[in-house]
Design an enzyme around this catalytic site. Structure first.
Site, PDB file in Angstrom:
ATOM      1  N   GLU A  80     -52.394   5.299 -26.818  1.00 36.40           N
ATOM      2  CA  GLU A  80     -51.055   5.073 -27.300  1.00 36.40           C
ATOM      3  C   GLU A  80     -50.237   5.717 -26.865  1.00 36.40           C
ATOM      4  O   GLU A  80     -49.066   4.584 -26.552  1.00 36.40           O
ATOM      5  CB  GLU A  80     -51.437   4.419 -28.866  1.00 36.40           C
ATOM      6  CG  GLU A  80     -52.204   4.281 -29.933  1.00 36.40           C
ATOM      7  CD  GLU A  80     -51.791   2.274 -29.322  1.00 36.40           C
ATOM      8  OE1 GLU A  80     -50.829   1.775 -28.882  1.00 36.40           O
ATOM      9  OE2 GLU A  80     -52.659   1.698 -29.741  1.00 36.40           O
ATOM     10  N   THR A 174     -57.860  -3.658 -27.156  1.00 38.08           N
ATOM     11  CA  THR A 174     -56.346  -2.438 -27.961  1.00 38.08           C
ATOM     12  C   THR A 174     -57.162  -2.687 -29.570  1.00 38.08           C
ATOM     13  O   THR A 174     -57.630  -2.235 -30.791  1.00 38.08           O
ATOM     14  CB  THR A 174     -55.785  -1.904 -28.027  1.00 38.08           C
ATOM     15  OG1 THR A 174     -54.403  -3.268 -27.222  1.00 38.08           O
ATOM     16  CG2 THR A 174     -55.192  -0.996 -26.250  1.00 38.08           C
TER      17      THR A 174
HETATM   18 FE   LIG Z   1     -50.834  -3.175 -27.553  1.00 38.74          FE
HETATM   19 FE   LIG Z   2     -50.873  -0.354 -29.858  1.00 41.73          FE
END
Ligand SMILES: [Fe+2]
Ligand SMILES: [Fe+2]
Length: 334
Positions: A80, A174
């Site tokens: 991230e 994700t």
């Molecule tokens: Fe994302």
């Molecule tokens: Fe994300």
């Protein structure tokens, strides 16, 4: 404002321009700032009266996380945190480009809005790691710095059809990864991390729906081009953090991915499900009326990919992976 772009295939660029009203209609899927959660909502408030109890409870629940869970959490956080690379990538896809940084066309507004929402994912989870005191933060931070320096290639080469295919798959990946990590953390006795993962997964799910709706628009307007891009992109597994490095191991991403696969957070079977769901959503199976030649072949090849990935997953199951030491968890082996 006039729509501006980098040089690219003029037919695909025209599709991107034609799609502007469709993308405009998708923008309400971004949440307003006021209705968005913020990292501080999920972490102890150091200006509040109960900060020390709140901190103690976070640290207590983090003791329930296994080394495997910590490694996977760190890998997800690092992924991230390389957000600058992803925004840069989005801006390289022809037609999506935000040349001034404040352009008002729908693609530019989407890319800035998406980035702004994503920014909270790394912030909240990095905050959790910092306060939990269970990992070597310096090593985690070095990994983030390395990853951003090393860069990231989606393999799209500036082609928006490939780029949006990649984004459609990646947001699903994700989503699955955060959701499954959250569920494991919840069962292990870490409800705060569980909640955090669930909120992030919900954002990823919303983003996934938008990228897939964009791909549906592309498929309707240029089925041959869309199938070519889908075939090329889905036939490779390019993970965003594959250039992850901690300055010690040359195979850090692979080691992290193995742990994730082993504890059921994300693996090749999840990737097969991901591709399969996407193919179903785009209704590729029943896509008829294609011209003779490449397009029909691409469609058939794409539809065959989930089975191929599941077969590869079975081969992977038989491989023995030896435990490796991770600097993130002070060199302990998992
Ligand atoms: Fe994302
Ligand atoms: Fe994300």
């Amino acid at each position: 404002m006039k729509h501006q772009q980098l040089t690219m295939d003029p037919d695909r660029l025209q599709v991107m321009i034609d799609l502007l009203p469709h993308v405009d209609g998708l923008l309400p899927n971004l949440k307003s700032v006021e209705e968005s959660w913020q990292p501080s909502d999920l972490l102890p408030d150091f200006g509040g009266e109960t900060w020390s109890e709140d901190l103690a409870s976070l640290r207590a629940e983090a003791l329930n996380l296994s080394d495997e869970m910590l490694v996977v959490l760190v890998g997800n956080v690092v992924t991230e945190e390389a957000l600058p690379s992803y925004q840069t990538a989005l801006n390289r896809f022809g037609g999506l480009t935000d040349r001034t940084g404040v352009e008002t066309h729908a693609w530019a507004r989407w890319s800035r809005g998406w980035t702004a929402e994503e920014k909270r994912h790394g912030a909240v989870t990095l905050g959790y790691l910092y306060l939990a005191g269970r990992v070597d933060m310096n090593s985690v931070e070095q990994t983030i710095q390395h990853l951003i320096r090393n860069g990231f290639d989606t393999g799209a080469g500036g082609d928006p059809f490939r780029g949006l295919t990649y984004a459609s798959i990646q947001e699903h990946a994700t989503k699955t990864s955060w959701r499954q990590l959250g569920s494991i953390a919840g069962k292990a006795g870490a409800p705060q991390l569980h909640k955090m993962c669930g909120l992030i997964a919900a954002d990823e799910a919303r983003h996934e729906r938008v990228y897939r709706a964009m791909m549906k628009g592309i498929l309707e307007r240029d089925p041959e081009g869309a199938l070519e891009a889908l075939r090329d992109t889905l036939g490779r597994v390019a993970m965003p953090a594959k250039t992850m490095a901690d300055g010690k191991s040359r195979h850090l991403f692979q080691h992290f991915a193995h742990v994730g696969q082993r504890i059921g957070v994300y693996g090749l079977r999840d990737y097969a499900d991901n591709v399969e769901g996407f193919v179903e959503e785009l209704r590729l199976d029943g896509l008829e009326g294609l011209p003779e030649g490449d397009a029909a072949r691409h469609r058939d090849e794409i539809c065959a990919l989930p089975v191929r990935y599941r077969q590869q997953a079975e081969i992977l199951d038989r491989q023995r992976v030896r435990p490796v030491a991770f600097p993130w968890i002070h060199g302990r082996r998992v």
